[in-house]
Design a protein around this motif. Structure first.
Motif, PDB file in Angstrom:
ATOM      1  N   TYR A 220       0.800  -1.227   0.000  1.00  0.00           N
ATOM      2  CA  TYR A 220       0.000   0.000   0.000  1.00  0.00           C
ATOM      3  C   TYR A 220       0.830   1.273   0.000  1.00  0.00           C
ATOM      4  O   TYR A 220       0.356   2.331   0.392  1.00  0.00           O
ATOM      5  N   SER A 221       2.074   1.188  -0.417  1.00  0.00           N
ATOM      6  CA  SER A 221       2.855   2.408  -0.496  1.00  0.00           C
ATOM      7  C   SER A 221       2.239   3.398  -1.478  1.00  0.00           C
ATOM      8  O   SER A 221       2.271   4.603  -1.277  1.00  0.00           O
ATOM      9  N   CYS A 222       1.694   2.884  -2.554  1.00  0.00           N
ATOM     10  CA  CYS A 222       1.009   3.719  -3.541  1.00  0.00           C
ATOM     11  C   CYS A 222      -0.444   3.858  -3.103  1.00  0.00           C
ATOM     12  O   CYS A 222      -1.285   3.015  -3.403  1.00  0.00           O
ATOM     13  N   THR A 223      -0.760   4.928  -2.370  1.00  0.00           N
ATOM     14  CA  THR A 223      -2.090   5.107  -1.785  1.00  0.00           C
ATOM     15  C   THR A 223      -2.525   6.563  -1.892  1.00  0.00           C
ATOM     16  O   THR A 223      -1.701   7.462  -2.053  1.00  0.00           O
ATOM     17  N   VAL A 249      -6.615  17.793  -0.905  1.00  0.00           N
ATOM     18  CA  VAL A 249      -7.324  16.809  -1.714  1.00  0.00           C
ATOM     19  C   VAL A 249      -6.592  15.481  -1.594  1.00  0.00           C
ATOM     20  O   VAL A 249      -5.410  15.429  -1.237  1.00  0.00           O
ATOM     21  N   LYS A 250      -7.294  14.407  -1.890  1.00  0.00           N
ATOM     22  CA  LYS A 250      -6.678  13.084  -1.900  1.00  0.00           C
ATOM     23  C   LYS A 250      -6.072  12.832  -3.271  1.00  0.00           C
ATOM     24  O   LYS A 250      -6.776  12.835  -4.281  1.00  0.00           O
ATOM     25  N   ARG A 251      -4.763  12.634  -3.294  1.00  0.00           N
ATOM     26  CA  ARG A 251      -4.057  12.343  -4.533  1.00  0.00           C
ATOM     27  C   ARG A 251      -3.119  11.156  -4.314  1.00  0.00           C
ATOM     28  O   ARG A 251      -2.592  10.963  -3.218  1.00  0.00           O
ATOM     29  N   CYS A 252      -2.923  10.381  -5.346  1.00  0.00           N
ATOM     30  CA  CYS A 252      -2.068   9.204  -5.243  1.00  0.00           C
ATOM     31  C   CYS A 252      -0.621   9.632  -5.034  1.00  0.00           C
ATOM     32  O   CYS A 252      -0.128  10.573  -5.644  1.00  0.00           O
ATOM     33  N   GLY A 253       0.036   8.922  -4.144  1.00  0.00           N
ATOM     34  CA  GLY A 253       1.428   9.223  -3.865  1.00  0.00           C
ATOM     35  C   GLY A 253       2.120   8.039  -3.229  1.00  0.00           C
ATOM     36  O   GLY A 253       1.490   7.057  -2.843  1.00  0.00           O
ATOM     37  N   ALA A 271      -3.682   7.042 -10.388  1.00  0.00           N
ATOM     38  CA  ALA A 271      -5.054   6.839  -9.907  1.00  0.00           C
ATOM     39  C   ALA A 271      -5.765   5.783 -10.744  1.00  0.00           C
ATOM     40  O   ALA A 271      -5.689   5.796 -11.973  1.00  0.00           O
ATOM     41  N   SER A 272      -6.450   4.872 -10.060  1.00  0.00           N
ATOM     42  CA  SER A 272      -7.300   3.905 -10.755  1.00  0.00           C
ATOM     43  C   SER A 272      -8.778   4.269 -10.614  1.00  0.00           C
ATOM     44  O   SER A 272      -9.614   3.760 -11.338  1.00  0.00           O
ATOM     45  N   LEU A 308     -13.080  19.714  -7.219  1.00  0.00           N
ATOM     46  CA  LEU A 308     -11.697  19.265  -7.240  1.00  0.00           C
ATOM     47  C   LEU A 308     -11.678  17.746  -7.342  1.00  0.00           C
ATOM     48  O   LEU A 308     -12.503  17.061  -6.737  1.00  0.00           O
ATOM     49  N   THR A 309     -10.734  17.235  -8.098  1.00  0.00           N
ATOM     50  CA  THR A 309     -10.630  15.792  -8.309  1.00  0.00           C
ATOM     51  C   THR A 309      -9.893  15.138  -7.149  1.00  0.00           C
ATOM     52  O   THR A 309      -8.790  15.542  -6.788  1.00  0.00           O
ATOM     53  N   HIS A 310     -10.522  14.129  -6.555  1.00  0.00           N
ATOM     54  CA  HIS A 310      -9.910  13.339  -5.489  1.00  0.00           C
ATOM     55  C   HIS A 310      -9.639  11.923  -6.009  1.00  0.00           C
ATOM     56  O   HIS A 310     -10.459  11.356  -6.741  1.00  0.00           O
ATOM     57  N   HIS A 311      -8.511  11.368  -5.629  1.00  0.00           N
ATOM     58  CA  HIS A 311      -8.174   9.993  -5.988  1.00  0.00           C
ATOM     59  C   HIS A 311      -8.643   9.059  -4.880  1.00  0.00           C
ATOM     60  O   HIS A 311      -8.270   9.236  -3.726  1.00  0.00           O
TER      61      HIS A 311
END
Length: 323
Positions: A220-223, A249-253, A271-272, A308-311
């Motif tokens: 889950y490092s990419c979350t 905002v929630k963004r993938c990181g 982002a998926s 705003l776009t959230h992942h």
């Protein structure tokens, strides 16, 4: 049906069919509002507003009205709106707005909606560059003098308000004589309120397993995680400023497969699943009034809704699976 309307100084209005009576079912109407270059369009909704209520999740899927603006560099959507709450005042960033009304085959309500459109003028940035030296953060006299002399550029004002921590500080400095009235005016507006969805994780009752935590890190490092975005940069708009200037905002990181041999190479965290979410902010745009002697500009703050776009979910896209 789609109609193109050229906005003049006289303004005009749009409304649902049969307003203030029940609007018909199965209606789709679209109005393209165009104003002269160098102007903006202001939309103000009538206090009589009633459309079919939203779905259980709060989304306006059935009967709704929405405003959209598309430029060469950005696309902004206000709404959709439904139910009983009067939409906020809309100030376009360009000279083109599109208003759409849709009703489904089931229920209809009265009075529907009515919205007034009018023309706004704004100054080119070069006309206000000389004011930059007159602006001193925290100085009421400097801010007042600047607003009397002419409009600040959006970049100047954006830098000026960076030192403010509250809405009250903002208004007290920029409008020392009328800040209380301005506060009452802004918060007295009828507007939509946004409530974000909270995703709660179940508590673990068992003892923490370090091996399991190690596996979780790799998996889950990419979350999605909180990321601060500047609204002007995110919305790609230069003729407006916002308070607050930035939102989370929630963004993938994060890296992909942390702890593996290829933990940070060959893979990209992306982002998926993305979801647009509504945020309520203060928005400032110049408001100009014309009289016989001169042109006067005053500060104009309104509560505005932005998307705003959230992942929500992230995945690692790899050239080849990490070892």
């Amino acid at each position: 049906m789609e109609e193109t309307i050229f906005v003049t100084e006289n303004g005009g209005e749009l409304q649902s069919p049969e307003f203030p009576k029940k609007y018909p079912r199965l209606v789709f109407l679209s109005w393209n509002l165009l104003s002269p270059p160098g102007t903006q369009i202001l939309l103000t909704f009538d206090h009589q507003f009633r459309l079919e209520d939203s779905a259980e999740n709060g989304a306006c899927w059935y009967d709704f009205v929405v405003a959209e603006e598309s430029t060469e560099t950005s696309s902004i959507t206000w709404g959709p709106w439904c139910g009983k709450k009067v939409p906020p005042t809309i100030n376009s960033a360009s000279n083109h707005l599109r208003v759409t009304f849709n009703s489904d085959e089931y229920f209809s309500y009265s009075p529907g909606f009515k919205v007034y459109y009018s023309l706004l003028y704004f100054y080119p940035r070069s006309a206000s560059r000389t004011l930059k030296a007159a602006v001193t953060v925290g100085s009421s006299m400097a801010a007042t003098a600047a607003t009397r002399a002419g409009p600040l550029s959006m970049d100047d004002l954006d830098q000026t308000i960076s030192a403010f921590n509250t809405v009250e500080q903002l208004f007290r400095t920029l409008n020392p004589n009328t800040w209380r009235l301005d506060l009452d005016t802004v918060y007295g507006q009828k507007h939509l309120q946004y409530r974000s969805r909270n995703y709660l994780l179940a508590n673990r009752l068992n003892k923490v397993d370090l091996n399991r935590l190690h596996d979780d890190v790799k998996r889950y490092s990419c979350t999605p995680r909180n990321h601060s975005v500047n609204l002007r940069e995110e919305l790609r708009t230069t003729n407006a400023v916002f308070f607050p200037r930035c939102l989370l905002v929630k963004r993938c990181g994060g890296n992909c497969g942390c702890g593996t041999d290829r933990w940070n190479s060959g893979c990209v965290c992306q982002a998926s699943k993305s979801t647009p979410k509504l945020h309520e902010v203060l928005k400032y745009t110049p408001e100009t009034t014309l009289n016989q002697r001169n042109t006067r500009t005053r500060l104009r703050w309104v509560l505005s809704d932005i998307l705003l776009t959230h992942h929500e979910r992230c995945e690692c896209a790899c050239s080849r699976p990490p070892r």
